[in-house]
Scaffold this motif. Sequence first.
Motif, PDB file in Angstrom:
ATOM      1  N   GLY A   1     -70.929 -21.928  15.505  1.00 24.22           N
ATOM      2  CA  GLY A   1     -70.135 -20.910  15.973  1.00 24.22           C
ATOM      3  C   GLY A   1     -70.322 -19.600  15.491  1.00 24.22           C
ATOM      4  N   GLY A   2     -71.703 -19.349  14.841  1.00 26.61           N
ATOM      5  CA  GLY A   2     -71.931 -17.852  14.357  1.00 26.61           C
ATOM      6  C   GLY A   2     -71.104 -17.505  13.062  1.00 26.61           C
ATOM      7  N   ARG A   3     -70.347 -18.308  12.336  1.00 25.57           N
ATOM      8  CA  ARG A   3     -69.574 -17.944  11.253  1.00 25.57           C
ATOM      9  C   ARG A   3     -70.565 -17.906  10.102  1.00 25.57           C
ATOM     10  NH1 ARG A   3     -63.859 -20.941  12.179  1.00 25.57           N
ATOM     11  NH2 ARG A   3     -63.546 -20.424  14.248  1.00 25.57           N
ATOM     12  N   GLN A   4     -70.372 -17.114   9.205  1.00 26.04           N
ATOM     13  CA  GLN A   4     -70.790 -17.165   7.938  1.00 26.04           C
ATOM     14  C   GLN A   4     -69.949 -18.313   6.991  1.00 26.04           C
ATOM     15  OE1 GLN A   4     -73.973 -16.446   6.909  1.00 26.04           O
ATOM     16  NE2 GLN A   4     -74.208 -15.690   9.035  1.00 26.04           N
ATOM     17  N   PRO A   5     -70.455 -18.950   5.985  1.00 26.05           N
ATOM     18  CA  PRO A   5     -69.466 -19.616   5.272  1.00 26.05           C
ATOM     19  C   PRO A   5     -68.879 -18.631   3.978  1.00 26.05           C
ATOM     20  CG  PRO A   5     -71.718 -20.218   4.679  1.00 26.05           C
ATOM     21  CD  PRO A   5     -71.910 -19.355   5.870  1.00 26.05           C
ATOM     22  N   SER A   6     -67.670 -19.037   3.971  1.00 24.74           N
ATOM     23  CA  SER A   6     -66.771 -18.142   3.256  1.00 24.74           C
ATOM     24  C   SER A   6     -67.236 -18.359   1.651  1.00 24.74           C
ATOM     25  CB  SER A   6     -65.284 -18.493   3.262  1.00 24.74           C
ATOM     26  OG  SER A   6     -65.044 -19.678   2.899  1.00 24.74           O
ATOM     27  N   GLU A   7     -67.056 -17.325   0.923  1.00 20.09           N
ATOM     28  CA  GLU A   7     -67.444 -17.488  -0.388  1.00 20.09           C
ATOM     29  C   GLU A   7     -66.273 -17.904  -1.299  1.00 20.09           C
ATOM     30  OE1 GLU A   7     -67.717 -14.064  -4.077  1.00 20.09           O
ATOM     31  OE2 GLU A   7     -68.835 -13.612  -2.212  1.00 20.09           O
ATOM     32  N   SER A   8     -66.471 -18.965  -2.054  1.00 18.41           N
ATOM     33  CA  SER A   8     -65.472 -19.460  -2.981  1.00 18.41           C
ATOM     34  C   SER A   8     -64.856 -18.739  -4.055  1.00 18.41           C
ATOM     35  CB  SER A   8     -65.721 -20.963  -3.390  1.00 18.41           C
ATOM     36  OG  SER A   8     -66.675 -20.743  -4.304  1.00 18.41           O
ATOM     37  N   ARG A   9     -63.743 -18.637  -4.232  1.00 13.66           N
ATOM     38  CA  ARG A   9     -63.182 -17.989  -5.334  1.00 13.66           C
ATOM     39  C   ARG A   9     -62.073 -18.891  -6.128  1.00 13.66           C
ATOM     40  NH1 ARG A   9     -60.614 -13.205  -2.338  1.00 13.66           N
ATOM     41  NH2 ARG A   9     -60.593 -14.836  -0.629  1.00 13.66           N
ATOM     42  N   ALA A  10     -62.009 -18.604  -7.381  1.00 12.60           N
ATOM     43  CA  ALA A  10     -61.201 -19.251  -8.313  1.00 12.60           C
ATOM     44  C   ALA A  10     -59.709 -18.983  -7.908  1.00 12.60           C
ATOM     45  CB  ALA A  10     -61.398 -19.295  -9.682  1.00 12.60           C
ATOM     46  N   ILE A  11     -58.663 -19.953  -8.214  1.00 12.98           N
ATOM     47  CA  ILE A  11     -57.314 -19.698  -7.723  1.00 12.98           C
ATOM     48  C   ILE A  11     -56.717 -19.066  -9.169  1.00 12.98           C
ATOM     49  CG2 ILE A  11     -55.022 -20.548  -7.220  1.00 12.98           C
ATOM     50  CD1 ILE A  11     -56.548 -22.676  -5.459  1.00 12.98           C
ATOM     51  N   PRO A  12     -56.180 -18.205  -9.169  1.00  6.46           N
ATOM     52  CA  PRO A  12     -55.707 -17.432 -10.417  1.00  6.46           C
ATOM     53  C   PRO A  12     -54.325 -18.634 -10.828  1.00  6.46           C
ATOM     54  CG  PRO A  12     -55.123 -16.116  -8.736  1.00  6.46           C
ATOM     55  CD  PRO A  12     -55.881 -17.164  -8.209  1.00  6.46           C
ATOM     56  N   THR A  13     -54.627 -18.772 -12.194  1.00  9.63           N
ATOM     57  CA  THR A  13     -53.632 -19.599 -12.943  1.00  9.63           C
ATOM     58  C   THR A  13     -53.212 -19.122 -14.385  1.00  9.63           C
ATOM     59  OG1 THR A  13     -55.425 -21.158 -14.020  1.00  9.63           O
ATOM     60  CG2 THR A  13     -54.747 -21.847 -11.689  1.00  9.63           C
ATOM     61  N   ARG A  14     -52.044 -19.744 -14.716  1.00  9.37           N
ATOM     62  CA  ARG A  14     -52.020 -19.317 -16.243  1.00  9.37           C
ATOM     63  C   ARG A  14     -51.081 -20.373 -16.525  1.00  9.37           C
ATOM     64  NH1 ARG A  14     -45.934 -16.211 -16.323  1.00  9.37           N
ATOM     65  NH2 ARG A  14     -45.110 -17.322 -14.678  1.00  9.37           N
ATOM     66  N   THR A  15     -51.309 -20.491 -18.165  1.00 10.42           N
ATOM     67  CA  THR A  15     -50.662 -21.511 -18.673  1.00 10.42           C
ATOM     68  C   THR A  15     -49.566 -21.088 -19.699  1.00 10.42           C
ATOM     69  OG1 THR A  15     -52.956 -22.718 -18.968  1.00 10.42           O
ATOM     70  CG2 THR A  15     -51.312 -23.610 -20.674  1.00 10.42           C
ATOM     71  N   VAL A  16     -48.397 -21.951 -19.382  1.00  6.65           N
ATOM     72  CA  VAL A  16     -47.362 -21.522 -20.274  1.00  6.65           C
ATOM     73  C   VAL A  16     -46.873 -22.843 -21.325  1.00  6.65           C
ATOM     74  CG1 VAL A  16     -44.767 -20.814 -20.086  1.00  6.65           C
ATOM     75  CG2 VAL A  16     -46.472 -19.931 -18.318  1.00  6.65           C
ATOM     76  N   THR A  17     -46.608 -22.476 -22.456  1.00  2.08           N
ATOM     77  CA  THR A  17     -46.409 -23.587 -23.271  1.00  2.08           C
ATOM     78  C   THR A  17     -45.143 -23.725 -23.580  1.00  2.08           C
ATOM     79  OG1 THR A  17     -48.481 -23.475 -24.450  1.00  2.08           O
ATOM     80  CG2 THR A  17     -46.945 -24.701 -25.589  1.00  2.08           C
ATOM     81  N   LEU A  18     -44.582 -24.890 -23.320  1.00  2.00           N
ATOM     82  CA  LEU A  18     -43.037 -25.100 -23.494  1.00  2.00           C
ATOM     83  C   LEU A  18     -42.771 -25.990 -24.584  1.00  2.00           C
ATOM     84  CD1 LEU A  18     -41.831 -25.667 -19.803  1.00  2.00           C
ATOM     85  CD2 LEU A  18     -41.980 -23.595 -20.955  1.00  2.00           C
ATOM     86  N   SER A  19     -41.777 -25.665 -25.535  1.00  2.00           N
ATOM     87  CA  SER A  19     -41.486 -26.228 -26.475  1.00  2.00           C
ATOM     88  C   SER A  19     -40.096 -27.483 -26.144  1.00  2.00           C
ATOM     89  CB  SER A  19     -41.050 -25.721 -27.585  1.00  2.00           C
ATOM     90  OG  SER A  19     -39.794 -24.817 -27.557  1.00  2.00           O
ATOM     91  N   ASP A  20     -39.557 -27.146 -25.067  1.00  2.00           N
ATOM     92  CA  ASP A  20     -38.357 -28.080 -24.761  1.00  2.00           C
ATOM     93  C   ASP A  20     -38.248 -28.001 -23.006  1.00  2.00           C
ATOM     94  OD1 ASP A  20     -36.241 -29.657 -24.646  1.00  2.00           O
ATOM     95  OD2 ASP A  20     -34.819 -28.149 -25.505  1.00  2.00           O
ATOM     96  N   ALA A  21     -37.820 -29.261 -22.481  1.00  2.00           N
ATOM     97  CA  ALA A  21     -37.712 -29.375 -21.268  1.00  2.00           C
ATOM     98  C   ALA A  21     -36.663 -28.462 -20.589  1.00  2.00           C
ATOM     99  CB  ALA A  21     -37.493 -30.823 -20.529  1.00  2.00           C
TER     100      ALA A  21
END
Length: 82
Positions: free
Chosen positions: A5-25
């Motif tokens: 179809g004449g399309r160029q493959p898209s460039e992959s990028r990381a999905i931004p994430t963040r880690t949060v530490t919880l001490s209690d539910a």
Amino acid sequence: MSSAGGRQPSESRAIPTRTVTLSDAAQLPPDFCTTPGGTLFSTTPGGTRIIYDRKFLLDRRNSPMAQTPPCHLPNIPGVTSP
């Protein structure tokens, strides 16, 4: 090399994430496993994704099965019995 179809493959990028530490539910927000549309999701211990549509769950809340406790539950004081 050209792709179909004449399309160029898209460039992959990381999905931004963040880690949060919880001490209690209790620190989890009440809607931590919902999407903006109201869909609930979870995973099994084996890693299978389970997706619950909010409308489906709300339609089932008044069913007879939802009004009675499951049978054959073990007697665990404070958990399955008062």
